[in-house]
Write a protein that holds these residues in place. Structure first.
Motif, PDB file in Angstrom:
ATOM      1  N   GLU A   1      26.743  64.701  -9.386  1.00 22.12           N
ATOM      2  CA  GLU A   1      28.136  64.473  -8.979  1.00 22.12           C
ATOM      3  C   GLU A   1      28.467  65.096  -7.615  1.00 22.12           C
ATOM      4  O   GLU A   1      29.062  64.448  -6.762  1.00 22.12           O
ATOM      5  N   GLY A   2      28.079  66.313  -7.375  1.00 24.86           N
ATOM      6  CA  GLY A   2      28.415  66.980  -6.120  1.00 24.86           C
ATOM      7  C   GLY A   2      27.668  66.449  -4.913  1.00 24.86           C
ATOM      8  O   GLY A   2      28.035  66.734  -3.778  1.00 24.86           O
ATOM      9  N   LEU A   3      26.618  65.672  -5.150  1.00 23.78           N
ATOM     10  CA  LEU A   3      25.798  65.161  -4.042  1.00 23.78           C
ATOM     11  C   LEU A   3      25.905  63.652  -3.809  1.00 23.78           C
ATOM     12  O   LEU A   3      25.342  63.141  -2.844  1.00 23.78           O
ATOM     13  N   ILE A   4      26.640  62.964  -4.666  1.00 26.32           N
ATOM     14  CA  ILE A   4      26.704  61.502  -4.562  1.00 26.32           C
ATOM     15  C   ILE A   4      27.181  61.047  -3.180  1.00 26.32           C
ATOM     16  O   ILE A   4      26.618  60.121  -2.596  1.00 26.32           O
ATOM     17  N   GLU A   5      28.187  61.699  -2.630  1.00 18.17           N
ATOM     18  CA  GLU A   5      28.726  61.284  -1.328  1.00 18.17           C
ATOM     19  C   GLU A   5      28.069  62.008  -0.150  1.00 18.17           C
ATOM     20  O   GLU A   5      28.386  61.733   1.009  1.00 18.17           O
ATOM     21  N   THR A   6      27.153  62.928  -0.424  1.00 18.69           N
ATOM     22  CA  THR A   6      26.521  63.705   0.634  1.00 18.69           C
ATOM     23  C   THR A   6      25.769  62.848   1.647  1.00 18.69           C
ATOM     24  O   THR A   6      25.934  63.057   2.858  1.00 18.69           O
ATOM     25  N   PRO A   7      24.964  61.869   1.251  1.00 24.11           N
ATOM     26  CA  PRO A   7      24.286  61.063   2.273  1.00 24.11           C
ATOM     27  C   PRO A   7      25.255  60.412   3.267  1.00 24.11           C
ATOM     28  O   PRO A   7      25.006  60.429   4.470  1.00 24.11           O
ATOM     29  N   ASP A   8      26.370  59.892   2.782  1.00 30.10           N
ATOM     30  CA  ASP A   8      27.350  59.287   3.684  1.00 30.10           C
ATOM     31  C   ASP A   8      27.958  60.337   4.604  1.00 30.10           C
ATOM     32  O   ASP A   8      28.147  60.094   5.801  1.00 30.10           O
ATOM     33  N   ARG A   9      28.260  61.515   4.082  1.00 28.78           N
ATOM     34  CA  ARG A   9      28.818  62.590   4.902  1.00 28.78           C
ATOM     35  C   ARG A   9      27.826  63.008   5.991  1.00 28.78           C
ATOM     36  O   ARG A   9      28.215  63.257   7.133  1.00 28.78           O
ATOM     37  N   VAL A  10      26.564  63.102   5.625  1.00 30.00           N
ATOM     38  CA  VAL A  10      25.535  63.498   6.592  1.00 30.00           C
ATOM     39  C   VAL A  10      25.431  62.457   7.701  1.00 30.00           C
ATOM     40  O   VAL A  10      25.370  62.799   8.889  1.00 30.00           O
ATOM     41  N   ILE A  11      25.439  61.190   7.347  1.00 28.07           N
ATOM     42  CA  ILE A  11      25.337  60.120   8.346  1.00 28.07           C
ATOM     43  C   ILE A  11      26.534  60.164   9.299  1.00 28.07           C
ATOM     44  O   ILE A  11      26.380  60.039  10.515  1.00 28.07           O
ATOM     45  N   ARG A  12      27.733  60.369   8.761  1.00 23.30           N
ATOM     46  CA  ARG A  12      28.916  60.459   9.625  1.00 23.30           C
ATOM     47  C   ARG A  12      28.835  61.683  10.533  1.00 23.30           C
ATOM     48  O   ARG A  12      29.188  61.619  11.714  1.00 23.30           O
ATOM     49  N   ALA A  13      28.366  62.803   9.995  1.00 23.02           N
ATOM     50  CA  ALA A  13      28.220  64.008  10.807  1.00 23.02           C
ATOM     51  C   ALA A  13      27.200  63.794  11.915  1.00 23.02           C
ATOM     52  O   ALA A  13      27.431  64.157  13.076  1.00 23.02           O
ATOM     53  N   TYR A  14      26.064  63.168  11.581  1.00 22.22           N
ATOM     54  CA  TYR A  14      25.034  62.914  12.587  1.00 22.22           C
ATOM     55  C   TYR A  14      25.546  61.972  13.670  1.00 22.22           C
ATOM     56  O   TYR A  14      25.204  62.116  14.833  1.00 22.22           O
ATOM     57  N   LYS A  15      26.360  61.011  13.290  1.00 23.54           N
ATOM     58  CA  LYS A  15      26.933  60.094  14.285  1.00 23.54           C
ATOM     59  C   LYS A  15      27.771  60.883  15.289  1.00 23.54           C
ATOM     60  O   LYS A  15      27.716  60.627  16.493  1.00 23.54           O
ATOM     61  N   GLU A  16      28.503  61.867  14.823  1.00 27.53           N
ATOM     62  CA  GLU A  16      29.301  62.710  15.709  1.00 27.53           C
ATOM     63  C   GLU A  16      28.418  63.673  16.505  1.00 27.53           C
ATOM     64  O   GLU A  16      28.581  63.829  17.711  1.00 27.53           O
ATOM     65  N   PHE A  17      27.471  64.336  15.831  1.00 28.06           N
ATOM     66  CA  PHE A  17      26.578  65.283  16.504  1.00 28.06           C
ATOM     67  C   PHE A  17      25.839  64.634  17.663  1.00 28.06           C
ATOM     68  O   PHE A  17      25.618  65.261  18.695  1.00 28.06           O
ATOM     69  N   PHE A  18      25.416  63.394  17.486  1.00 29.14           N
ATOM     70  CA  PHE A  18      24.539  62.730  18.447  1.00 29.14           C
ATOM     71  C   PHE A  18      25.225  61.562  19.162  1.00 29.14           C
ATOM     72  O   PHE A  18      24.578  60.583  19.543  1.00 29.14           O
ATOM     73  N   ALA A  19      26.525  61.678  19.373  1.00 23.77           N
ATOM     74  CA  ALA A  19      27.292  60.626  20.049  1.00 23.77           C
ATOM     75  C   ALA A  19      26.844  60.419  21.487  1.00 23.77           C
ATOM     76  O   ALA A  19      27.103  59.370  22.080  1.00 23.77           O
ATOM     77  N   GLY A  20      26.150  61.372  22.066  1.00 23.10           N
ATOM     78  CA  GLY A  20      25.689  61.252  23.445  1.00 23.10           C
ATOM     79  C   GLY A  20      24.739  60.096  23.669  1.00 23.10           C
ATOM     80  O   GLY A  20      24.595  59.612  24.790  1.00 23.10           O
TER      81      GLY A  20
END
Length: 142
Positions: free
Chosen positions: A28-47
């Protein structure tokens, strides 16, 4: 250059890493984690999606003999090491003495350029080099 994986492939990769770490990506606590990670990476690597020339496209030619140092300090740098993909942090200070017959760049543009270059996998030494190279290129410095 390699082909960018699809969003689904990236989500599956995060799920694989969660499993590799020893946890269950369907918990339950990890179900949305992959999507959160992808969104974070999109921001981290926007360059990777930006163009440095657009960041610095506006310069000022009306310097009217201004030849004092232009300095900006304490630009926060947040980037990710290309060797380990872990974050590193620091501060960037930039200064130059403009050519009284040339152009100057706005100080906010320097901060935007630092953010552009730090939003990629980096090493600190290349980060500094790339920022300076872009500024020199835009200002026409040899």
């Amino acid at each position: 250059m390699t082909t960018k994986p699809s969003r689904d492939e990236a989500l599956d990769a995060v799920k694989t890493l969660i499993k590799w770490a020893g946890d269950d990506p369907t918990r339950e606590g990890l179900i949305e984690t992959p999507d959160r990670v992808i969104r974070a990476y999109k921001e981290f690597f926007a360059g990777y999606e930006e163009d440095p020339e657009q960041v610095l496209e506006k310069t000022f030619e009306e310097v009217e003999g201004y030849d004092d140092a232009v300095i900006v300090r304490n630009i926060r740098v947040e980037s990710h090491c290309e060797h380990h993909m872990v974050p590193f942090f620091g501060q960037y200070w930039f200064g130059y003495i403009p050519d009284p017959k040339g152009q100057i760049i706005g100080l906010s543009k320097v901060a935007r350029l630092v953010n552009y270059h730090s939003a990629k996998l980096q090493i600190q030494e290349r980060l500094v080099h790339d920022i300076i190279e872009d500024i020199w290129s835009i200002l026409g410095v040899d």
